[in-house]
Scaffold this active site. Structure first.
Site: not given
Ligand code: ATP
Ligand code: MG
Length: 589
Positions: A71, A295, A305
């Site tokens: 995102e 994760r 984020k």
């Molecule tokens: P945040 O909670 O930090 O905002 P998010 O999961 O909302 O992170 P996205 O941009 O949606 O962030 O993530 C893109 C991809 O990266 C998704 O498939 C998510 O599952 C993966 N991802 C995000 N954080 C992690 C992590 N700590 N370890 C492994 N994969 C991750």
């Molecule tokens: Mg997300």
């Protein structure tokens, strides 16, 4: 064969190593043993096993298409790197491809700045995507999908408030209760949904919900939201839309539109899988499949984020790419290499259960990588002058130092000017040295790296009692490479010639947080910020050769750690960041 058996045995023990232990060094040494064994052959992770089964059974004709779906509401962090390495790594391994899909369904928090940074970071990590796609490009298609579900009487427009919807949802042990809107006719729903799209209603006035199962033990199946009204400007579609699809209605459908074979996400999406499959089945579209892995959780930092954005906007760090941040751009600016991050992601593996990885492992990976690639240079971070009283003041000699003694041939080298006045590290001299101090004190001898053996003869102090100058004599026959002195000294220290030295600012970093888990619920995570995470040394003196240091390249400042030029460095004001120390000297506070 034996190695492989050990590997399996040890891999079963991974969780033990990954849980933070009280003795950091203990964790570390076990890890090294583990790695020595595992490096011979790595067994398949559970997702690779699934992919291999699919290929063997001819599912999707053996085709592998993954996607990385960020995102664009922030910069990528090391957790994303794990997802990137997994998604792109699978495709590379099995002859497939990976799409970069921006999951841009929430107009409020998203921005092109983030899109650009994400592309830069994925490329820098060393991966190429097949297609650059945006969920927002599917808004029309998603709208048509929603209309199709309304026509099948599987979706309805609900006028309830968010509170009412929550109250009607029931609890995990009690079923939800239907409201009167649930029995609206297909015609009425079609008309209302079209009016929602046309902008007839204000934000929050209505939502589109799937007609799921209000008694399902899975709360996500109890009439989940599909669309909400949001009169907001979108970074790509502008003001074209005032209704936006929810994650659950956008993600799986985007996967299906792209014909993604393996849609890999993190464990919090396990309860969403049933809904993911339900939409695909009811719409009769390409059957993408969702798989979930644990994760990456890393201690002494935060990765949400939202929290990282807070650190930036409240000025706790310089920006998203502050070298203390766990972002890809921060790690890059700090001096991490793509290889070291890929290696880290490979070593932590792909687990099905949540675990915590020690920051020491990330540091171990960059240290190992830089040991093989960084060029050796000398820099004095806290200088004091050393005068060689028997070396002619008018004389300059040129010493030679290999770029990297770890590599055969040393990768060439550079000339190091030598004169009768040198800068040495203040801590390498002591007025009253204790026993076993193998550096300088009156009467003690050391070797000056790549030069001569010197013996300390005295020192000078200022009115405040601070040592201002150290005096010594040198042994002309002890020159490195042609040493005929027959002497052996225990200590070797680094130095820089006073008339040739360049000055630089050097920035040393410590962990951003003081505790392993700053995100624990009891406190505001910012209470745990480490007030000493940045130390600026404004008066370092460095080898003249470092004036032409290459941006992005790692340098080992002998005995001081690995460093790289900061992005704000200029020829007039050189600035170096310490990437990591030479040894794992971190002590829990
Ligand atoms: P945040 O909670 O930090 O905002 P998010 O999961 O909302 O992170 P996205 O941009 O949606 O962030 O993530 C893109 C991809 O990266 C998704 O498939 C998510 O599952 C993966 N991802 C995000 N954080 C992690 C992590 N700590 N370890 C492994 N994969 C991750
Ligand atoms: Mg997300």
């Amino acid at each position: 064969m034996i190695l492989r058996q050990f590997g399996v045995l040890f891999s079963g023990m991974i969780p033990i190593f990954l849980i933070p232990t009280t003795t950091h060094t203990h964790y570390f040494s076990i890890f090294v043993v583990y790695h020595l064994i595992m490096s011979e052959e790595r067994s398949l992770n559970f997702i690779e096993e699934i992919v291999e089964e699919d290929i063997a059974s001819g599912t999707n004709s053996g085709r592998v298409l993954t996607r990385f779906p960020p995102e664009p509401n922030g910069y990528l962090h090391i957790g994303h790197a794990k997802s990137i390495c997994l998604n792109f790594g699978l495709a590379l391994k099995y002859g497939g491809q990976t799409n970069l899909r921006f999951d841009d369904t929430n107009p409020v928090k998203e921005d092109v700045e983030y899109v650009d940074s994400i592309k830069e970071d994925v490329k820098w990590l060393g991966f190429d995507w097949a297609e650059e796609l945006y969920a927002s490009d599917y808004f029309h298609q998603l709208y048509d999908f929603a209309v199709a579900l309304i026509k099948k009487d599987l979706a309805y427009v609900d006028d309830s408030t968010a509170e009412e919807i929550a109250a009607q949802k029931g609890t995990p042990t009690e079923p939800g209760t239907p409201n009167p809107y649930r029995s609206r006719s297909v015609e009425e729903n079609l008309q209302l949904f079209a009016e929602m799209k046309a902008g007839k209603y204000p934000d929050g006035a209505k939502v589109l919900r799937a007609k799921g199962d209000l008694a399902s033990p899975n709360m996500h199946m109890r009439d989940p939201l599909m669309y909400r009204i949001k009169h907001a400007h979108h970074h790509r579609t502008g003001d074209q839309w005032c209704i936006y699809p929810m994650y659950d209605f956008a993600h799986g459908q985007s996967d299906a539109i792209e014909k993604i074979t393996h849609s890999i996400c993190t464990l919090e999406f396990v309860p969403h899988r049933e809904l993911y499959n339900w939409f695909i089945e009811k719409l009769d579209i390409f059957p993408s499949k969702q798989y979930e892995f644990a994760r990456l959780n890393l201690n002494y930092t935060v990765m949400s984020k939202r929290k990282l954005l807070q650190l930036v906007t409240e000025g706790h760090v310089e920006d998203w790419d502050d070298p203390r941040m766990p972002t890809i751009s921060g790690l890059r600016r700090r001096g991490y290499t793509p290889e070291s991050i890929r290696e880290f992601c490979d070593r932590i593996g792909v687990a099905k259960r949540e675990n915590m990885i020690d920051m020491g492992l990330l540091e171990f990976c960059i240290r190992e990588n830089l040991n093989k690639t960084a060029w050796r240079r000398m820099a004095v971070l806290d200088p004091i002058k050393l005068v060689i009283t028997n070396y002619p003041a008018s004389q300059t000699e040129t010493m030679f130092g290999e770029n990297n003694p770890e590599v055969e041939g040393g990768e060439g080298g550079r000339d190091i000017p030598f004169s009768n006045e040198l800068w040495i590290e203040r801590e390498d001299f002591m007025e009253e040295p204790p026993k076993k101090f193998f550096r300088l004190g009156v009467g003690l001898s050391v070797r000056l790296k790549s030069a001569y053996i010197v013996t300390c003869t005295g020192f000078e102090k200022d009115a405040n009692g601070n040592v201002t100058e150290v005096h010594c004599t040198y042994l002309p026959e002890s020159r490195s490479g042609s040493d005929k002195s027959g002497l052996s000294v225990k200590g070797t220290i680094h130095w820089v010639s006073v008339p040739h030295a360049k000055s630089a600012e050097v920035r040393l970093y410590d962990r951003l947080f003081q505790v392993e888990d700053p995100s624990n619920e009891d406190h505001d995570f910012k209470e745990y910020l480490n007030p000493n995470s940045l130390q600026i040394l404004p008066n370092a003196l460095i080898e003249n050769d470092l004036a032409s240091a290459i941006p992005g390249k790692g340098y080992q400042f002998i005995r001081k750690g690995y460093f790289t030029l900061d992005k704000h460095s200029t020829p007039e004001k050189l600035v170096f960041n310490r990437t990591v120390t030479l040894k794992d000297g971190w002590v829990k506070k």
